[in-house]
Write a protein that holds these residues in place. Sequence first.
Motif, PDB file in Angstrom:
ATOM      1  N   HIS A 232       7.664  -5.247  13.019  1.00  0.00           N
ATOM      2  CA  HIS A 232       6.710  -6.493  13.386  1.00  0.00           C
ATOM      3  C   HIS A 232       6.309  -6.327  14.609  1.00  0.00           C
ATOM      4  O   HIS A 232       7.114  -6.282  15.746  1.00  0.00           O
ATOM      5  CB  HIS A 232       7.875  -7.696  13.173  1.00  0.00           C
ATOM      6  CG  HIS A 232       7.541  -9.103  13.941  1.00  0.00           C
ATOM      7  ND1 HIS A 232       7.133 -10.153  13.276  1.00  0.00           N
ATOM      8  CD2 HIS A 232       7.572  -9.135  15.255  1.00  0.00           C
ATOM      9  CE1 HIS A 232       7.067 -11.119  14.148  1.00  0.00           C
ATOM     10  NE2 HIS A 232       7.349 -10.698  15.510  1.00  0.00           N
ATOM     11  N   ASN A 277      -2.187 -15.782   5.745  1.00  0.00           N
ATOM     12  CA  ASN A 277      -0.927 -16.755   6.487  1.00  0.00           C
ATOM     13  C   ASN A 277      -1.384 -17.913   7.272  1.00  0.00           C
ATOM     14  O   ASN A 277      -1.063 -19.096   6.833  1.00  0.00           O
ATOM     15  CB  ASN A 277      -0.296 -16.128   7.216  1.00  0.00           C
ATOM     16  CG  ASN A 277       1.002 -15.652   6.681  1.00  0.00           C
ATOM     17  OD1 ASN A 277       1.726 -16.541   5.745  1.00  0.00           O
ATOM     18  ND2 ASN A 277       2.189 -14.465   7.025  1.00  0.00           N
ATOM     19  N   ASP A 278      -2.390 -17.740   8.063  1.00  0.00           N
ATOM     20  CA  ASP A 278      -2.685 -18.643   8.902  1.00  0.00           C
ATOM     21  C   ASP A 278      -3.251 -20.120   8.212  1.00  0.00           C
ATOM     22  O   ASP A 278      -2.901 -21.308   8.641  1.00  0.00           O
ATOM     23  CB  ASP A 278      -3.917 -18.028   9.735  1.00  0.00           C
ATOM     24  CG  ASP A 278      -4.454 -19.166  10.873  1.00  0.00           C
ATOM     25  OD1 ASP A 278      -3.481 -19.373  11.571  1.00  0.00           O
ATOM     26  OD2 ASP A 278      -5.595 -19.336  11.120  1.00  0.00           O
ATOM     27  N   GLU A 298       1.113 -20.199  16.371  1.00  0.00           N
ATOM     28  CA  GLU A 298       0.394 -19.895  15.124  1.00  0.00           C
ATOM     29  C   GLU A 298      -1.174 -20.045  15.846  1.00  0.00           C
ATOM     30  O   GLU A 298      -2.034 -19.102  15.633  1.00  0.00           O
ATOM     31  CB  GLU A 298       0.447 -20.481  13.902  1.00  0.00           C
ATOM     32  CG  GLU A 298      -0.339 -20.211  12.900  1.00  0.00           C
ATOM     33  CD  GLU A 298      -0.256 -18.947  12.474  1.00  0.00           C
ATOM     34  OE1 GLU A 298       0.808 -18.005  12.486  1.00  0.00           O
ATOM     35  OE2 GLU A 298      -1.286 -18.220  11.855  1.00  0.00           O
ATOM     36  N   GLN A 305      -6.035 -12.653  14.965  1.00  0.00           N
ATOM     37  CA  GLN A 305      -5.591 -11.736  14.136  1.00  0.00           C
ATOM     38  C   GLN A 305      -6.534 -11.203  13.231  1.00  0.00           C
ATOM     39  O   GLN A 305      -6.718  -9.818  13.126  1.00  0.00           O
ATOM     40  CB  GLN A 305      -4.221 -12.102  13.396  1.00  0.00           C
ATOM     41  CG  GLN A 305      -3.670 -11.019  12.463  1.00  0.00           C
ATOM     42  CD  GLN A 305      -2.612 -11.712  11.622  1.00  0.00           C
ATOM     43  OE1 GLN A 305      -2.703 -12.844  11.174  1.00  0.00           O
ATOM     44  NE2 GLN A 305      -1.495 -10.736  11.286  1.00  0.00           N
ATOM     45  N   ILE A 327       6.691 -16.687   3.838  1.00  0.00           N
ATOM     46  CA  ILE A 327       6.144 -17.764   4.868  1.00  0.00           C
ATOM     47  C   ILE A 327       5.308 -18.858   3.986  1.00  0.00           C
ATOM     48  O   ILE A 327       5.079 -19.931   4.471  1.00  0.00           O
ATOM     49  CB  ILE A 327       5.345 -16.883   5.811  1.00  0.00           C
ATOM     50  CG1 ILE A 327       6.257 -16.097   6.693  1.00  0.00           C
ATOM     51  CG2 ILE A 327       4.545 -17.776   6.797  1.00  0.00           C
ATOM     52  CD1 ILE A 327       7.244 -16.508   7.583  1.00  0.00           C
TER      53      ILE A 327
HETATM   54  N1  ARG Z   1       6.472 -13.670  10.558  1.00  0.00           N
HETATM   55  C1  ARG Z   1       5.734 -13.995  11.207  1.00  0.00           C
HETATM   56  C2  ARG Z   1       5.804 -14.442  12.565  1.00  0.00           C
HETATM   57  O1  ARG Z   1       6.752 -15.395  12.522  1.00  0.00           O
HETATM   58  C3  ARG Z   1       4.551 -14.550  10.613  1.00  0.00           C
HETATM   59  C4  ARG Z   1       3.241 -14.628  11.286  1.00  0.00           C
HETATM   60  C5  ARG Z   1       2.248 -15.436  10.723  1.00  0.00           C
HETATM   61  N2  ARG Z   1       0.737 -15.890  10.952  1.00  0.00           N
HETATM   62  C6  ARG Z   1      -0.108 -15.007  11.184  1.00  0.00           C
HETATM   63  N3  ARG Z   1      -1.357 -15.445  11.650  1.00  0.00           N
HETATM   64  N4  ARG Z   1       0.005 -13.844  10.319  1.00  0.00           N
HETATM   65  O2  ARG Z   1       5.720 -13.998  13.716  1.00  0.00           O
END
Ligand code: ARG
Length: 409
Positions: A232, A277-278, A298, A305, A327
Amino acid sequence: QAGGSRSSVITAARMLDVESGKTIEHPAIFVGADGRITQIADARTVRWGRDAEHIDLGERTLLPGLIDMHVHLTALAEVGGYQGLRYTDSFWTAVGVANARTTIEAGFTTVRNVGSANFEDVGLKQAIEGGYIIGPRIIPAGWALGATGGHCDSGGLPPSMDRKEPSVIDSPEEARRKVRWLHKYGARAIKICATGGVFSLGDSVGAQQLTLEEMKAVAEEAHMLGIKVAAHAHGDEGIRAAILAGIDTIEHCSLASDETLKLAAERKTWFAMDIYNDDFILATGTANGTEQESLDKEKAIGLAQRQTFQRAVKAGVRMIFGTDAGIYPHGDNARQFAKMVEWGMTPIQAIRAATLNGAEALGMDGDIGAIAVGRFADIIAIEGDPLTDVTRLQHVAAVVKGGVLIKRE
Ligand code: ARG
């Protein structure tokens, strides 16, 4: 993993050969009793015996089963922030059973589960392989390794309620020991938290949290055991250090600089970017208990991203498909395909990320990732042509895993 007890033949109107990008009309896919493909022929001319089960998937398009390289089967999108503290530990395994089924029914026949407490994902894998429950092939990481106070430790508690996750590593020595410990209890991938994150409380989303030496120790030890490492990493320094340490796949990759993208392309490091995700996170806001701190983080990385994804595709960084489902709701994994196309991939590139590339990054390209002789008959059927409309992948009409029909509408 064994297939059904008898051989089968799978037919449909057409199939997408993900390697060539060509569509093949009227395939007949022969599957042995071990669940692997033995032959691919033309259904209009070939004959088969009565002993083979005929799975006719009709007027549909077949593709290889999809691979999501970044999920959390034992997490729920609707339980965010401190809400999780309301539930007993085994609750998470119980919902993982349901999520595993939802995931395979959405067409994802293989997932890498990159982080779950208490080896929940190892238990799910065993129950699926034993035939007790229905779910995808799982490559479990068990606990995710990280620094004290980092993204993979439990934050947000006062010192009087001090809790140190068993997966905390604060030196290269500890890193080695914990990789061995995870492997001993069934981890078949290692997940580390190289930088801060969105959903961890009290850390900075981009800041590096593991040293180069700690990451090198993890990579060396895991590779010695024959397993791969996922890191990560949102911030550029952490992404760079992870690449230099020899980490196999980098997750999120939000703030990677052009220099770092160049390095990743040179070293052939895989990127898994969860760019769907966003939308979900910002649309749900604090409704599911997500802390304002996480929403602020976020907002700081979400758009960046996606822009990084676009630059990474242009820079020739090798991409796998990883969504971070858990998520957001399980089963919606395929929504990310449209985002990947919106941000610079062709549909076939996005589909390859979720098939051929995932298999290669897992070291399983002899087993999964394509409809090809020798590989498991992990096959999905959809309506229409995913090369002209990639959102077709959001509605999977049938799923076969190892030659066994799991779902048919
Ligand atoms: N598990 C990741 C974190 O907590 C999720 C990130 C989600 N956001 C994104 N824009 N991809 O950092």
